[in-house]
Enzyme design. Structure first.
Site, short mmCIF file in Angstrom:
data_model
loop_
_atom_site.label_atom_id
_atom_site.label_comp_id
_atom_site.label_asym_id
_atom_site.label_seq_id
_atom_site.Cartn_x
_atom_site.Cartn_y
_atom_site.Cartn_z
N GLY A 52 0.86 -1.18 0.00
CA GLY A 52 0.00 0.00 0.00
C GLY A 52 0.89 1.23 0.00
N GLU A 53 0.47 2.24 0.70
CA GLU A 53 1.24 3.49 0.80
C GLU A 53 1.88 3.56 2.19
OE1 GLU A 53 1.80 5.57 -1.63
OE2 GLU A 53 0.47 4.57 -3.05
N SER A 54 3.19 3.38 2.25
CA SER A 54 3.87 3.32 3.54
C SER A 54 3.72 4.61 4.34
CB SER A 54 5.35 2.98 3.36
OG SER A 54 5.99 3.95 2.53
N CYS A 58 6.16 -5.23 0.34
CA CYS A 58 6.23 -3.93 -0.32
C CYS A 58 6.21 -2.81 0.73
CB CYS A 58 5.13 -3.79 -1.37
SG CYS A 58 5.45 -2.49 -2.58
N ARG A 62 12.67 3.44 -1.45
CA ARG A 62 11.24 3.46 -1.77
C ARG A 62 11.04 3.73 -3.25
NH1 ARG A 62 8.41 7.50 2.13
NH2 ARG A 62 6.69 6.77 0.88
N ILE A 120 5.05 -3.81 -7.81
CA ILE A 120 4.21 -2.65 -8.13
C ILE A 120 4.80 -1.44 -7.42
CG2 ILE A 120 1.91 -1.63 -8.02
CD1 ILE A 120 0.82 -4.53 -7.87
N HIS A 130 4.77 -8.66 -4.14
CA HIS A 130 3.45 -8.96 -3.58
C HIS A 130 3.10 -10.44 -3.76
CE1 HIS A 130 2.01 -4.79 -2.93
NE2 HIS A 130 2.87 -4.52 -3.89
N GLU A 149 0.86 -12.06 -2.33
CA GLU A 149 -0.60 -12.22 -2.20
C GLU A 149 -1.32 -12.04 -3.54
OE1 GLU A 149 -0.02 -7.76 -1.79
OE2 GLU A 149 1.13 -9.58 -1.33
#
Length: 182
Positions: free
Chosen positions: A47-49, A79, A99, A127, A164, A166
């Site tokens: 996601g967005e860290s 990620c 990042r 991604i 990822h 998942e």
């Protein structure tokens, strides 16, 4: 067995589905009350860290999660989750990350490669992914590289991936997390 999945933002549902394929019960952590439930491991999703770390602090989850991981709670960070585990964030893994190392959305890609302790042909979906620039202590080991860059590492009960797992059908990384709970 119950595995907590941080569900503040990002690809948490996909991790829950992977663990459920393995017969593992999951629950979502959205607030401190959720975190206080009994758990055997934790998933920190992509996601967005920046958003995730801000919410962890605002919701009072930052220190309890950091302490539990430091005390040995098994964790899989993917990620953004890898970024959260790194130095400068939760700081439980001896890694420094770059990042968005693979660029913007158009820099996303898929490959397969070897992951130590898991096997060959592990699918890897990147991604806007980070990678590990540096491992800063001997207790942390790189377990996968792509094009010479470290994209996965393990330190005790902590597993971090730039990709990822998942988002593919291969459950081996999630099985590794489950194996750390015994």
């Amino acid at each position: 067995m119950r595995i907590a999945v941080l569900a503040l933002q990002g690809a948490f549902i996909e991790h829950e589905q992977m663990l459920q394929k393995l017969g593992v019960e999951t629950f979502e952590v959205r607030q401190l009350h959720d975190w206080e439930q009994s758990k055997d491991a934790l998933v920190l999703p992509g996601g967005e860290s920046t958003v995730q770390i801000r919410l962890l602090k605002e919701l009072g989850l930052f220190e309890p999660i950091r302490k539990a991981i430091a005390d040995g709670l098994p964790v899989l960070g993917t990620c953004a989750g890898m970024i959260l585990l790194s130095e400068g964030y939760l700081g439980t893994m001896h890694i420094r990350v770059r990042r968005n190392a693979y660029g913007r959305q158009l820099g996303s890609f898929h490959t397969t490669d070897h992951v130590e302790g898991i096997g060959e042909d592990v699918p890897m979906t990147f991604i806007r992914a980070p990678y590990i620039e540096e491992i800063t202590a001997d207790d942390c080991t790189p377990i996968a590289k792509v094009d010479g860059r470290i994209v996965a590492a393990r330190q005790g009960n902590q597993i971090a991936t730039a990709f990822h797992p998942e988002l593919d059908n291969d459950t081996r990384l999630h099985k590794l997390l489950v194996s750390l709970t015994s």
